[in-house]
Write a protein that holds these residues in place. Structure first.
Motif, PDB file in Angstrom:
ATOM      1  N   GLU A   1     -59.944 -24.557 -29.895  1.00 33.68           N
ATOM      2  CA  GLU A   1     -60.971 -25.131 -29.024  1.00 33.68           C
ATOM      3  C   GLU A   1     -61.996 -24.086 -28.597  1.00 33.68           C
ATOM      4  OE1 GLU A   1     -61.095 -28.278 -28.480  1.00 33.68           O
ATOM      5  OE2 GLU A   1     -59.127 -28.848 -29.271  1.00 33.68           O
ATOM      6  N   GLY A   2     -61.901 -22.892 -29.196  1.00 33.70           N
ATOM      7  CA  GLY A   2     -62.856 -21.839 -28.880  1.00 33.70           C
ATOM      8  C   GLY A   2     -62.495 -20.997 -27.673  1.00 33.70           C
ATOM      9  N   ILE A   3     -61.241 -21.078 -27.225  1.00 32.64           N
ATOM     10  CA  ILE A   3     -60.811 -20.300 -26.061  1.00 32.64           C
ATOM     11  C   ILE A   3     -60.335 -18.922 -26.513  1.00 32.64           C
ATOM     12  CG2 ILE A   3     -59.242 -20.191 -24.098  1.00 32.64           C
ATOM     13  CD1 ILE A   3     -61.334 -22.400 -23.929  1.00 32.64           C
ATOM     14  N   GLY A   4     -60.834 -17.876 -25.857  1.00 34.22           N
ATOM     15  CA  GLY A   4     -60.428 -16.511 -26.158  1.00 34.22           C
ATOM     16  C   GLY A   4     -60.047 -15.762 -24.898  1.00 34.22           C
ATOM     17  N   LEU A   5     -59.537 -14.549 -25.080  1.00 41.03           N
ATOM     18  CA  LEU A   5     -59.176 -13.719 -23.919  1.00 41.03           C
ATOM     19  C   LEU A   5     -60.410 -13.466 -23.058  1.00 41.03           C
ATOM     20  CD1 LEU A   5     -56.807 -11.056 -25.577  1.00 41.03           C
ATOM     21  CD2 LEU A   5     -56.154 -12.948 -24.080  1.00 41.03           C
ATOM     22  N   GLY A   6     -60.240 -13.597 -21.774  1.00 40.36           N
ATOM     23  CA  GLY A   6     -61.342 -13.380 -20.847  1.00 40.36           C
ATOM     24  C   GLY A   6     -62.142 -14.619 -20.514  1.00 40.36           C
ATOM     25  N   ASP A   7     -61.915 -15.710 -21.271  1.00 38.82           N
ATOM     26  CA  ASP A   7     -62.624 -16.961 -20.966  1.00 38.82           C
ATOM     27  C   ASP A   7     -62.036 -17.609 -19.715  1.00 38.82           C
ATOM     28  OD1 ASP A   7     -64.304 -16.700 -23.124  1.00 38.82           O
ATOM     29  OD2 ASP A   7     -63.083 -17.947 -24.453  1.00 38.82           O
ATOM     30  N   TRP A   8     -62.826 -18.468 -19.106  1.00 38.88           N
ATOM     31  CA  TRP A   8     -62.391 -19.165 -17.900  1.00 38.88           C
ATOM     32  C   TRP A   8     -62.227 -20.655 -18.194  1.00 38.88           C
ATOM     33  CZ3 TRP A   8     -61.571 -17.044 -12.951  1.00 38.88           C
ATOM     34  CH2 TRP A   8     -61.836 -15.687 -12.850  1.00 38.88           C
ATOM     35  N   LEU A   9     -61.101 -21.200 -17.757  1.00 36.47           N
ATOM     36  CA  LEU A   9     -60.880 -22.644 -17.803  1.00 36.47           C
ATOM     37  C   LEU A   9     -61.251 -23.215 -16.447  1.00 36.47           C
ATOM     38  CD1 LEU A   9     -57.374 -22.803 -19.559  1.00 36.47           C
ATOM     39  CD2 LEU A   9     -59.635 -22.965 -20.615  1.00 36.47           C
ATOM     40  N   GLN A  10     -61.860 -24.397 -16.469  1.00 32.88           N
ATOM     41  CA  GLN A  10     -62.349 -24.989 -15.222  1.00 32.88           C
ATOM     42  C   GLN A  10     -61.929 -26.446 -15.122  1.00 32.88           C
ATOM     43  OE1 GLN A  10     -66.573 -24.713 -14.725  1.00 32.88           O
ATOM     44  NE2 GLN A  10     -66.572 -25.658 -12.684  1.00 32.88           N
ATOM     45  N   ASP A  11     -61.469 -26.818 -13.937  1.00 32.70           N
ATOM     46  CA  ASP A  11     -61.175 -28.214 -13.644  1.00 32.70           C
ATOM     47  C   ASP A  11     -62.459 -28.853 -13.119  1.00 32.70           C
ATOM     48  OD1 ASP A  11     -60.279 -30.671 -12.875  1.00 32.70           O
ATOM     49  OD2 ASP A  11     -58.972 -29.960 -11.260  1.00 32.70           O
ATOM     50  N   PRO A  12     -63.081 -29.749 -13.894  1.00 34.83           N
ATOM     51  CA  PRO A  12     -64.363 -30.322 -13.452  1.00 34.83           C
ATOM     52  C   PRO A  12     -64.249 -31.175 -12.198  1.00 34.83           C
ATOM     53  CG  PRO A  12     -63.560 -31.445 -15.425  1.00 34.83           C
ATOM     54  CD  PRO A  12     -62.664 -30.268 -15.205  1.00 34.83           C
ATOM     55  N   GLU A  13     -63.039 -31.619 -11.853  1.00 35.63           N
ATOM     56  CA  GLU A  13     -62.872 -32.455 -10.661  1.00 35.63           C
ATOM     57  C   GLU A  13     -62.894 -31.630  -9.380  1.00 35.63           C
ATOM     58  OE1 GLU A  13     -62.801 -35.717 -10.736  1.00 35.63           O
ATOM     59  OE2 GLU A  13     -62.909 -35.784 -12.930  1.00 35.63           O
ATOM     60  N   THR A  14     -62.258 -30.458  -9.412  1.00 33.72           N
ATOM     61  CA  THR A  14     -62.141 -29.637  -8.198  1.00 33.72           C
ATOM     62  C   THR A  14     -62.923 -28.327  -8.299  1.00 33.72           C
ATOM     63  OG1 THR A  14     -60.149 -28.536  -9.024  1.00 33.72           O
ATOM     64  CG2 THR A  14     -59.848 -30.583  -7.789  1.00 33.72           C
ATOM     65  N   ASN A  15     -63.465 -28.032  -9.515  1.00 33.07           N
ATOM     66  CA  ASN A  15     -64.188 -26.778  -9.778  1.00 33.07           C
ATOM     67  C   ASN A  15     -63.314 -25.540  -9.670  1.00 33.07           C
ATOM     68  OD1 ASN A  15     -66.733 -27.960 -10.333  1.00 33.07           O
ATOM     69  ND2 ASN A  15     -67.138 -28.178  -8.135  1.00 33.07           N
ATOM     70  N   GLN A  16     -61.995 -25.706  -9.690  1.00 30.86           N
ATOM     71  CA  GLN A  16     -61.117 -24.540  -9.728  1.00 30.86           C
ATOM     72  C   GLN A  16     -61.193 -23.888 -11.109  1.00 30.86           C
ATOM     73  OE1 GLN A  16     -57.195 -24.841  -7.569  1.00 30.86           O
ATOM     74  NE2 GLN A  16     -57.663 -27.022  -7.690  1.00 30.86           N
ATOM     75  N   LYS A  17     -61.099 -22.556 -11.142  1.00 31.45           N
ATOM     76  CA  LYS A  17     -61.217 -21.807 -12.386  1.00 31.45           C
ATOM     77  C   LYS A  17     -60.024 -20.865 -12.561  1.00 31.45           C
ATOM     78  CE  LYS A  17     -66.298 -21.733 -12.549  1.00 31.45           C
ATOM     79  NZ  LYS A  17     -67.505 -20.848 -12.636  1.00 31.45           N
ATOM     80  N   TRP A  18     -59.665 -20.639 -13.843  1.00 32.22           N
ATOM     81  CA  TRP A  18     -58.573 -19.726 -14.169  1.00 32.22           C
ATOM     82  C   TRP A  18     -58.963 -18.883 -15.382  1.00 32.22           C
ATOM     83  CZ3 TRP A  18     -58.093 -25.039 -13.697  1.00 32.22           C
ATOM     84  CH2 TRP A  18     -57.512 -25.493 -12.514  1.00 32.22           C
ATOM     85  N   LYS A  19     -58.728 -17.603 -15.282  1.00 30.52           N
ATOM     86  CA  LYS A  19     -59.091 -16.679 -16.357  1.00 30.52           C
ATOM     87  C   LYS A  19     -57.931 -16.547 -17.346  1.00 30.52           C
ATOM     88  CE  LYS A  19     -60.718 -11.953 -17.188  1.00 30.52           C
ATOM     89  NZ  LYS A  19     -61.028 -10.636 -16.552  1.00 30.52           N
ATOM     90  N   VAL A  20     -58.230 -16.653 -18.634  1.00 32.29           N
ATOM     91  CA  VAL A  20     -57.221 -16.513 -19.688  1.00 32.29           C
ATOM     92  C   VAL A  20     -56.969 -15.021 -19.919  1.00 32.29           C
ATOM     93  CG1 VAL A  20     -56.639 -16.949 -22.096  1.00 32.29           C
ATOM     94  CG2 VAL A  20     -57.904 -18.671 -20.785  1.00 32.29           C
ATOM     95  N   VAL A  21     -55.760 -14.565 -19.587  1.00 32.80           N
ATOM     96  CA  VAL A  21     -55.430 -13.145 -19.751  1.00 32.80           C
ATOM     97  C   VAL A  21     -54.449 -12.907 -20.895  1.00 32.80           C
ATOM     98  CG1 VAL A  21     -55.868 -12.636 -17.329  1.00 32.80           C
ATOM     99  CG2 VAL A  21     -53.550 -13.274 -18.048  1.00 32.80           C
TER     100      VAL A  21
END
Length: 367
Positions: free
Chosen positions: A146-166
């Motif tokens: 899906e194009g996710i790499g190290l250092g990218d951020w995942l985001q929940d569009p409902e709450t705008n919470q973000k998590w960094k892929v380490v």
């Protein structure tokens, strides 16, 4: 065996057609088995690879982790009894997330764990998160598609919470979605996005215990249920139905293989009734003729299996990564043995016909 080889060489076209049909049936068995194993792994790999024997869940959750809520005070009670060993909380929640800065949604399953306990996954790339760092996650490697790499951020569009892929791990999918591992502090923030939540909860408590220890824990703590990992697997949404359908297809293929083999060789045996009679009149034993038939069956079946195994590996090599397909050596050996057994069983009708051939009657019918 010599007689069997000579007959196979003499009637090449006839036995080629029989062998070709057996190749197709064997090939289909292996393909469906690979899809069944692949779907099973894609649906439940996270639980299959989890180092847990049992789970504490909510009593009325029907053995489904996604329906279970274990309150924080109940976990504290379990923790006091187990003294912090052999038990660790597990949070599970399915969400649709996006890569920060994009709008393409991805279905993922969040697993909240204690990074220092036995549920922590093996890291294949990057680093692990810890229990104090915020907004750091380890994700299944399938998210790379899906194009996710190290250092990218995942985001929940409902709450705008973000998590960094380490970090990345492998073999961790749940209900056909990649698993995202987070620590319990981030889990607390995730579930508190629900304003109606009054108390922190977990989906389950994972246990490393013997069945007797798990049963004792269930007696000591009220309002909980303790299930095995197999129970949790069978109650993943759609898992049992999916595997049941594919297993039924495989069983029918074995039955079809047995009938096809039986019909072909029985028809051939009927056509050669007079020949068997003359061979018996010349002194051939029924056991010799039976060995010849069994030799033909085994040679054709083994050849068909070997060719279909090669075809299966060829198909596996060209399948896209998005198609769940998994077939190990043990499965190949198991189904190859079963195909050989059903082929031999299917030839028993022909053996009975050979044993009942009367030499004088058969010769009398010879043209």
């Amino acid at each position: 065996m010599f007689l069997a080889l000579r007959e196979l060489k003499f009637a090449k076209l006839r036995y080629f057609l029989i062998g070709f049909i057996m190749i197709l049936i064997s090939w289909l068995v292996f393909i469906i088995s690979g899809l069944a194993n692949g779907l099973s792994a894609d649906n439940a790999a996270a639980l299959l690879n989890m180092k847990a024997d049992h789970f504490v869940i909510q009593p009325d959750s029907e053995n489904k982790l996604n329906r279970s809520h274990i309150p924080e005070d109940k976990w504290m009670e379990i923790q006091q009894i187990t003294k912090g060993t052999g038990a660790t909380p597990l949070g599970q929640k399915m969400l649709s997330v996006t890569k920060a800065g994009t709008h393409n949604k991805m279905d993922v399953t969040f697993f909240a764990i204690d990074a220092n306990q036995f549920l922590a996954p093996v890291i294949t790339e990057g680093s692990h998160f810890n229990n104090t760092a915020k907004n750091q996650v380890v994700v299944d490697a399938s998210l790379k598609q899906e194009g996710i790499g190290l250092g990218d951020w995942l985001q929940d569009p409902e709450t705008n919470q973000k998590w960094k892929v380490v970090g990345f791990t492998e073999g961790h999918t749940f209900s056909h979605s990649p698993v995202v591992f987070m620590n319990l502090k981030d889990w607390d923030d995730l579930i508190r996005a629900n304003p109606q939540l009054k108390q922190r909860y977990y989906s389950a408590i994972a246990l490393q215990m013997t069945p007797s220890q798990a049963a004792e824990l269930k007696r000591d703590v009220s309002e909980i249920d303790v299930i095995t990992k197999e129970d949790a697997l069978q109650n993943i949404p759609g898992y049992k139905e999916e595997q049941g359908s594919l297993t039924m297809m495989i069983v029918f293929l074995f039955v079809i293989a047995s009938f096809v083999q039986a019909v072909f060789f029985y028809v051939i045996t009927l056509q050669k009734t007079n020949q068997f009679g003359m061979l018996k009149a010349l002194g051939a034993n029924t056991s010799d003729l039976a060995r010849s038939l069994m030799g033909q069956v085994i040679l054709l079946t083994v050849s068909a299996i070997l060719i279909s195994v090669g075809f299966t590996y060829g198909v596996e090599s060209i399948l896209p990564e998005s198609v769940p397909f998994k077939l190990d050596v043990e499965t190949f050996l198991l189904f190859s043995g079963l195909l050989l057994v059903v082929s031999v069983l299917g030839s028993l009708l022909s053996l009975r016909r050979i044993a009942n051939v009367d030499a004088i009657e058969a010769i009398g019918r010879a043209e």
